[in-house]
Design an enzyme around this catalytic site. Structure first.
Site, PDB file in Angstrom:
ATOM      1  CB  THR B  63      46.620  37.508  39.288  1.00  0.00           C
ATOM      2  OG1 THR B  63      45.746  36.398  39.459  1.00  0.00           O
ATOM      3  CG2 THR B  63      47.686  37.160  38.265  1.00  0.00           C
ATOM      4  CE  LYS B  80      40.735  34.547  46.304  1.00  0.00           C
ATOM      5  NZ  LYS B  80      39.980  35.344  45.306  1.00  0.00           N
ATOM      6  CB  CYS B 182      34.928  37.260  30.649  1.00  0.00           C
ATOM      7  SG  CYS B 182      34.141  36.173  31.747  1.00  0.00           S
ATOM      8  CB  CYS B 321      40.987  31.034  30.957  1.00  0.00           C
ATOM      9  SG  CYS B 321      40.332  30.895  32.624  1.00  0.00           S
TER      10      CYS B 321
END
Lengths: 84, 358
Positions: B63, B80, B182, B321
């Site tokens: 994503t 990353k 959020c 989540c």
């Protein structure tokens, strides 16, 4: 007076600009303050009251609660955003 | 210095070799190599900033690719910081890099930020933004702040030469309850590209003294109508007197939260034991997509505090989540409510399940 809405205030109020037709909403007092506008908007849109930091600008300048506003002013509601 | 390389900007009358040398001598810390950090890093590095710092601990998720344009499909699952470093070294071998494989926390912020001249805030949560503000005020460092949501962006340079700070605009940190979505708020891919590039521009101006720095001004960008609006604001003197960091920045990301990997949680599920998984995404997100192999109960993050009694306090609670960020916040929030709870954050969230199973 025109109120420009940013961030979550746009979602809460459901539009990106809000036109306030006249001073009548605030009652009969002639001069109005940012605080009175906040209280009025808070009554109309209770979700706004939950925002702990909501900057309000009057004619592109940061305003305090006691800043005076009139019908020709452009107001902006600016909540912080956090996305990166 | 190789002025030839930078000839297209040193030839500018208002920039010249002097400004180029200042860039070379400067050090800029970029917090977060995400939607804002990536374009900023690519341009700062290309333009010849001498020392670039990067704070980042996430791994590349599917994503991310829609807006974090340095990462490719072959980077999925890699840290990353590793991918960014490889790419930036290839882009400019003359730059020096300092990488911090961590999230910025109240325990490391001062130590890390003190090593740089200026900070570029590309973080994606309020706790980190307020932490950066306070640390920069304490250390007297300017910071270039960019933030985005949906089709909108905000930009300003705070604490620049005694100018106003983030708290002069937004004195109090918003609570979890008032930010419904959020960190996983939607955003159109190109918006952070625009704001991140504007941050790079401000960082270069603040470093070289060229042009007018966006200090005491908040730029509001609306991508839907290409409107740019600037709001003027002043320093509130009390905000410039911060002497130490707060005891806690609430749901700030921190290295000590116990987490469990997707593989481990799958093992528990397949062993047939009942596993209490709480999915803290919004109701809509949960209804649109939930994992068939995981029997999770949906309690959105902003309702969690009020619905804490729905949890079984006797058995461990595994928090889920989309990407692992809101579950991290849920962890902090629940821990504040009840120290006895056995809480675990499922690393990488639904995205990680998908990355593993396609």
């Amino acid at each position: 007076m025109t109120i420009l809405l940013f961030g979550i205030t746009k979602d809460i109020i459901g539009t990106s600009t809000l036109s306030m037709p006249s001073s009548s909403e605030f009652g009969s007092k002639k001069s109005k303050t940012v605080k009175e506008l906040k209280d009025y908007l808070g009554k109309m849109y209770p979700e706004l009251k939950k925002l702990s930091s909501l900057a309000i600008a009057v004619n592109n300048s940061y305003a305090n609660d006691d800043t005076i506003i009139d019908n020709f002013d452009e107001i902006a509601l600016i909540p912080p955003v956090s996305g990166g | 210095m190789d002025f030839n390389r930078y000839q297209r900007q040193t030839v500018l009358k208002d920039f010249g070799p002097e400004a180029q040398q200042k860039l070379k001598d400067s050090s800029i810390l970029v917090v977060g190599a995400g939607g804002l950090g990536i374009p900023a890093l690519l341009y700062l590095n290309a333009m010849g900033v001498g020392t670039i710092g990067i704070v980042e601990q996430d791994i590349v998720e599917i994503t991310n690719l829609q807006r974090q344009v340095l990462y490719t499909e072959s980077d999925l699952g890699r840290p990353k910081i590793e991918v960014v470093l490889e790419r930036l070294r290839l882009q400019n071998s003359t730059s020096k890099f300092k990488t911090f494989d961590t999230f910025l926390t109240r325990n490391n912020a001062l130590e890390i930020i003190s090593q740089f001249d200026i900070v570029l805030d590309g973080s994606d949560n309020f706790p980190t933004r307020y932490l950066i503000n306070d640390a920069c005020v304490i250390l007297k460092k300017p910071f270039v702040s960019g933030a985005i949501q949906g089709f909108e962006g905000q930009l300003s340079v705070f604490n620049y030469k005694g100018g106003p700070t983030y708290r002069c605009l937004f004195p109090n940190m918003p609570s979890l309850e008032e930010i419904p979505n959020c960190n996983d708020n939607g955003v159109l891919g190109v918006i952070p590209g625009i704001i991140g590039n504007l941050q790079a521009l401000e960082a270069v101006k603040a470093t070289t003294g060229v042009g007018e720095v966006l200090s005491g001004k908040l730029l509001l960008f609306n991508g839907l109508n290409q409107a740019y609006q600037t709001i003027n604001f002043n320093l509130q003197p009390k905000n410039a007197t911060i002497k130490k960091l707060l005891k806690s920045y609430g749901a700030e990301l921190c290295e000590t939260s116990p987490s469990i990997s997707v593989a481990e949680i799958e093992q528990k599920i397949s062993s047939g034991k009942s596993v209490q998984i709480i999915d803290v995404r919004t109701k809509t997100e949960f209804e649109n997509f939930s994992l068939s192999q995981v029997k999770a109960v949906n309690i959105p993050l902003n309702e969690l505090k009020g619905r804490i009694n729905e949890l079984d306090f006797q058995s461990p609670v595994y928090l889920l989540c989309q990407s692992g960020k809101r579950s991290e916040m849920a962890f902090r929030l629940l821990l504040e409510q009840n120290k006895q709870l056995k809480l675990f954050n499922i690393e990488g969230g639904v995205d990680r399940f998908l990355a593993l199973h396609g």
